[in-house]
Design an enzyme around this catalytic site. Structure first.
Site, PDB file in Angstrom:
ATOM      1  N   ASP A  19      68.027 -36.892   7.311  1.00 23.59           N
ATOM      2  CA  ASP A  19      68.050 -37.085   8.753  1.00 23.59           C
ATOM      3  C   ASP A  19      66.635 -37.068   9.367  1.00 23.59           C
ATOM      4  O   ASP A  19      66.276 -37.924  10.168  1.00 23.59           O
ATOM      5  CB  ASP A  19      68.906 -35.937   9.320  1.00 23.59           C
ATOM      6  CG  ASP A  19      69.070 -36.051  10.796  1.00 23.59           C
ATOM      7  OD1 ASP A  19      69.560 -37.099  11.224  1.00 23.59           O
ATOM      8  OD2 ASP A  19      68.674 -35.116  11.520  1.00 23.59           O
ATOM      9  N   ARG A  46      68.301 -37.995  -4.245  1.00 26.43           N
ATOM     10  CA  ARG A  46      69.254 -38.135  -5.373  1.00 26.43           C
ATOM     11  C   ARG A  46      69.953 -39.482  -5.328  1.00 26.43           C
ATOM     12  O   ARG A  46      70.288 -40.047  -6.350  1.00 26.43           O
ATOM     13  CB  ARG A  46      70.328 -37.052  -5.271  1.00 26.43           C
ATOM     14  CG  ARG A  46      69.806 -35.672  -5.499  1.00 26.43           C
ATOM     15  CD  ARG A  46      70.923 -34.680  -5.264  1.00 26.43           C
ATOM     16  NE  ARG A  46      71.690 -34.533  -6.485  1.00 26.43           N
ATOM     17  CZ  ARG A  46      71.713 -33.418  -7.216  1.00 26.43           C
ATOM     18  NH1 ARG A  46      71.048 -32.372  -6.824  1.00 26.43           N
ATOM     19  NH2 ARG A  46      72.420 -33.343  -8.303  1.00 26.43           N
ATOM     20  N   LYS A 145      59.933 -26.290   7.973  1.00 21.32           N
ATOM     21  CA  LYS A 145      60.536 -24.973   8.119  1.00 21.32           C
ATOM     22  C   LYS A 145      61.976 -24.998   7.618  1.00 21.32           C
ATOM     23  O   LYS A 145      62.531 -26.096   7.544  1.00 21.32           O
ATOM     24  CB  LYS A 145      60.456 -24.507   9.563  1.00 21.32           C
ATOM     25  CG  LYS A 145      61.507 -25.123  10.484  1.00 21.32           C
ATOM     26  CD  LYS A 145      61.395 -24.543  11.856  1.00 21.32           C
ATOM     27  CE  LYS A 145      62.618 -23.851  12.306  1.00 21.32           C
ATOM     28  NZ  LYS A 145      63.732 -24.646  12.757  1.00 21.32           N
ATOM     29  N   ASP A 174      55.142 -26.979  12.128  1.00 17.86           N
ATOM     30  CA  ASP A 174      55.943 -26.495  13.243  1.00 17.86           C
ATOM     31  C   ASP A 174      55.847 -27.632  14.248  1.00 17.86           C
ATOM     32  O   ASP A 174      54.783 -27.844  14.837  1.00 17.86           O
ATOM     33  CB  ASP A 174      55.357 -25.208  13.835  1.00 17.86           C
ATOM     34  CG  ASP A 174      56.223 -24.696  14.978  1.00 17.86           C
ATOM     35  OD1 ASP A 174      56.661 -25.529  15.798  1.00 17.86           O
ATOM     36  OD2 ASP A 174      56.485 -23.496  15.045  1.00 17.86           O
ATOM     37  N   HIS A 175      56.925 -28.387  14.402  1.00 18.91           N
ATOM     38  CA  HIS A 175      56.776 -29.645  15.152  1.00 18.91           C
ATOM     39  C   HIS A 175      56.391 -29.413  16.620  1.00 18.91           C
ATOM     40  O   HIS A 175      55.885 -30.313  17.276  1.00 18.91           O
ATOM     41  CB  HIS A 175      58.011 -30.546  15.011  1.00 18.91           C
ATOM     42  CG  HIS A 175      59.187 -30.117  15.821  1.00 18.91           C
ATOM     43  ND1 HIS A 175      60.011 -29.082  15.454  1.00 18.91           N
ATOM     44  CD2 HIS A 175      59.687 -30.581  16.991  1.00 18.91           C
ATOM     45  CE1 HIS A 175      60.963 -28.934  16.357  1.00 18.91           C
ATOM     46  NE2 HIS A 175      60.794 -29.843  17.301  1.00 18.91           N
ATOM     47  N   LYS A 179      53.452 -31.416  19.939  1.00 20.69           N
ATOM     48  CA  LYS A 179      53.818 -31.904  21.276  1.00 20.69           C
ATOM     49  C   LYS A 179      52.587 -31.945  22.182  1.00 20.69           C
ATOM     50  O   LYS A 179      51.763 -31.029  22.161  1.00 20.69           O
ATOM     51  CB  LYS A 179      54.909 -31.008  21.887  1.00 20.69           C
ATOM     52  CG  LYS A 179      56.235 -31.103  21.101  1.00 20.69           C
ATOM     53  CD  LYS A 179      57.350 -30.357  21.797  1.00 20.69           C
ATOM     54  CE  LYS A 179      58.568 -30.222  20.900  1.00 20.69           C
ATOM     55  NZ  LYS A 179      59.566 -31.269  21.035  1.00 20.69           N
ATOM     56  N   ASP A 232      65.602 -19.293  14.008  1.00 16.50           N
ATOM     57  CA  ASP A 232      65.489 -20.745  14.158  1.00 16.50           C
ATOM     58  C   ASP A 232      64.404 -21.130  15.175  1.00 16.50           C
ATOM     59  O   ASP A 232      63.734 -22.145  15.009  1.00 16.50           O
ATOM     60  CB  ASP A 232      66.854 -21.297  14.617  1.00 16.50           C
ATOM     61  CG  ASP A 232      66.904 -22.817  14.614  1.00 16.50           C
ATOM     62  OD1 ASP A 232      66.416 -23.418  13.635  1.00 16.50           O
ATOM     63  OD2 ASP A 232      67.419 -23.401  15.589  1.00 16.50           O
ATOM     64  N   HIS A 237      58.619 -21.566  16.803  1.00 15.39           N
ATOM     65  CA  HIS A 237      58.191 -22.314  17.996  1.00 15.39           C
ATOM     66  C   HIS A 237      57.741 -21.392  19.137  1.00 15.39           C
ATOM     67  O   HIS A 237      56.702 -21.608  19.754  1.00 15.39           O
ATOM     68  CB  HIS A 237      59.316 -23.219  18.505  1.00 15.39           C
ATOM     69  CG  HIS A 237      59.927 -24.086  17.439  1.00 15.39           C
ATOM     70  ND1 HIS A 237      59.177 -24.699  16.464  1.00 15.39           N
ATOM     71  CD2 HIS A 237      61.215 -24.442  17.180  1.00 15.39           C
ATOM     72  CE1 HIS A 237      59.975 -25.399  15.669  1.00 15.39           C
ATOM     73  NE2 HIS A 237      61.216 -25.256  16.087  1.00 15.39           N
TER      74      HIS A 237
HETATM   75  C1  BG6 Z   1      64.275 -27.069  15.394  1.00 14.29           C
HETATM   76  C2  BG6 Z   1      65.485 -26.165  15.346  1.00 14.29           C
HETATM   77  O1  BG6 Z   1      63.188 -26.457  14.751  1.00 14.29           O
HETATM   78  O2  BG6 Z   1      63.930 -27.309  16.756  1.00 14.29           O
HETATM   79  C3  BG6 Z   1      66.643 -26.800  16.092  1.00 14.29           C
HETATM   80  O3  BG6 Z   1      65.855 -25.962  13.982  1.00 14.29           O
HETATM   81  C4  BG6 Z   1      66.241 -27.152  17.500  1.00 14.29           C
HETATM   82  O4  BG6 Z   1      67.773 -25.922  16.119  1.00 14.29           O
HETATM   83  C5  BG6 Z   1      64.946 -27.978  17.494  1.00 14.29           C
HETATM   84  O5  BG6 Z   1      67.281 -27.908  18.088  1.00 14.29           O
HETATM   85  C6  BG6 Z   1      64.441 -28.181  18.906  1.00 14.29           C
HETATM   86  O6  BG6 Z   1      63.378 -29.090  18.864  1.00 14.29           O
HETATM   87  P1  BG6 Z   1      63.031 -29.996  20.135  1.00 14.29           P
HETATM   88  O7  BG6 Z   1      61.785 -30.719  19.750  1.00 14.29           O
HETATM   89  O8  BG6 Z   1      64.222 -30.904  20.328  1.00 14.29           O
HETATM   90  O9  BG6 Z   1      62.870 -29.070  21.270  1.00 14.29           O
END
Ligand code: BG6
Length: 488
Positions: A19, A46, A145, A174-175, A179, A232, A237
């Protein structure tokens, strides 16, 4: 120091049909390709695919307006791979050597593990044993993560990675650090003396960090029910937003200096203890409710694959103190949750009033100055001030000075994954988490988990901003959550 190169590099995409790869990584790579970054990609999973069927899959992930797709897709190759099978890594080495020489990639390699964490250790060991990590060029490991689920497991994972990669070669994603407005926090603070001079306990009453989501657990119930909001969202974050907001200015604009300052903040956060725990933390789960648009939402227990007796929290609010000179006595309130009223990420800085200020006694519409860092959905800043109304009684009214990165310029703001991939290609690790950041953050999180038995699970209706106990957390200190605001 950072090398400003744009490749060339061979990217090994583990979890190539997953995904994350489809939603984020291929569209981000396309943007980098347009910006002249030089790379080829081997996708692995796989599932059986030919190079062609893999390219068609990627094609479907791209924006319909992508006009360089044919040239872009030609650089993608596929290799079916079972992480547990060392022979598959030998095959991978053969194909990668061919692609490397075909595109003159100089042996530079990025291994992107978009995989379930249980495969991280095995994948890196097999990379080493197959000789894939012995290369004449540079090598980097990108890892998603969760990095462990407590300090002990994170340490264990880290020691496995360090058998193959040096710390400087590990890029922990850490996305949120990709941002736009998260990256802007440093500029806002350190490029503007007007803020930096008041950025401390003398002028700031409290800081409020909100990451609210409207989505529920979706199809991630198995992961989420084992994880919960604390692990999570808070461990990673929220701690990143908090450290960027609270850190000291780095002595140089260098990845190591910046990360060093963030680590100092993490070390200074007061660990949670059980005394008066209700004054410090709230954990809650959503019940059935109605979203602001009228959609009816079932409770967490009714979600697919969630155990009826699960006490996993879908919401956390907490008060932290940073025990250093700058932040003495300033509460940092954080909250995050699923199925809340709105999807919003914001940092609010509430400034103190001037002592004995006659204006505050005289006027009713007056309120504290607030600096709001809007991270999403809006990207920008607003500063709330009090000005005099056009009236005889001199009554004040609040006004907001806004700077917005959304609206017209929205399309040019790169996606978080595009920035992070670009940084990784360039060898800039500033916006990736260093091991000691992860470790201190886990130590703090572990101290919270250790109190969990003393924190009763509270409940909130889906479509609200969380339980009443979250409001009380601030009310006890004489504060309140400021309503989340849109910039338009
Ligand atoms: C992810 C979490 O790291 O960040 C998710 O595992 C969460 O549960 C997501 O929905 C939120 O990211 P964003 O960029 O949509 O705020």
């Amino acid at each position: 120091m950072v090398e400003a190169t744009r490749g060339p590099v061979l990217i090994f995409m583990f979890g190539a049909t997953g995904d994350l790869a489809r939603r984020k990584l291929y569209p981000a790579l396309y943007e980098l390709f347009r910006k002249d970054y030089k790379f080829a990609v081997i996708g692995m999973a796989r599932r059986q695919h030919t190079h062609e069927s893999y390219r068609s899959m990627i094609d479907r992930t791209l924006n319909p307006s992508a006009d360089q797709r044919r040239r872009f897709l030609k650089r993608f190759y596929y290799q079916p791979l079972d992480i547990g099978n060392p022979n598959h890594f030998v095959l991978l080495k053969n194909i990668s050597d061919q692609i490397d020489s075909q595109y003159h990639l100089k042996g530079n390699r990025i291994f992107y593990l978009s995989l379930a964490p249980r495969f991280f250790g095995t994948a890196t060991i097999h990379l080493k044993k197959s000789g894939l990590t012995e290369t004449d060029g540079w090598k980097r490991l990108v890892i998603e993560k969760p990095f462990g689920n407590n300090l002990a497991s994170a340490r264990q994972l880290n020691s496995e990675l360090l058998k193959v990669f040096d710390e400087s070669e590990i890029y922990r994603i850490d996305h949120y650090l990709g941002k736009e407005m998260v990256q802007n926090i440093e500029a806002l603070r350190f490029a503007n003396p007007v803020f930096e001079s008041v950025w401390n306990h003398r002028s700031i009453a409290n800081v409020q960090i909100t990451l609210s989501e409207t989505l529920g657990v979706g199809d991630r119930a198995n992961y989420y029910d084992q994880t919960g909001a604390l692990l999570d969202m808070v461990q990673n974050h929220i701690m990143q937003l908090l450290t960027l907001t609270a850190m000291e200015p780095p002595s140089q604009f260098d990845p190591e200096d910046i990360r060093q300052e963030k680590v100092k903040v993490l070390k200074s956060i007061r660990p949670m203890s059980r005394d008066n725990i209700a004054d410090k933390i709230v954990r809650a789960q959503y019940k059935a409710g109605v979203m602001p648009d009228g959609t009816r939402i079932s409770g967490y227990h009714e979600e697919n694959n969630i155990n009826e007796t699960s006490d996993t929290e879908t919401f956390v609010a907490a008060r932290f103190f940073i025990d250093n000179y700058r932040w003495t006595g300033v509460p940092f309130y954080i909250r995050t949750g699923k199925r809340m009223a709105t999807k919003c990420t914001e940092v609010v800085i509430e400034f103190k009033d001037i002592p004995n200020n006659p204006y505050f006694h005289k006027f009713t519409h007056i309120g504290p100055n607030l600096l709001v860092i809007h991270i999403q959905p809006d990207a920008g800043l607003s500063l709330k001030l009090n000005v005099k109304q056009f009236s005889d009684d001199g009554e004040t009214s609040p006004v907001s000075m806004n700077f917005s990165r959304t609206g017209k310029s929205k399309n040019v703001v790169p996606d978080a994954y595009e920035r992070l991939l670009s940084d990784c290609l360039k060898g800039d690790s500033t916006n990736f988490t260093r091991w000691d950041e992860v470790a201190y953050s886990w130590a703090l999180t572990d101290s919270i988990v250790a109190t969990w038995n003393s924190v009763p699970l509270d409940y909130y209706e889906a479509g609200t901003m969380g339980p009443k106990s979250s409001d009380k957390l601030l009310a006890k200190d004489g504060f309140r959550w400021w309503p989340l605001t849109r910039m338009e």
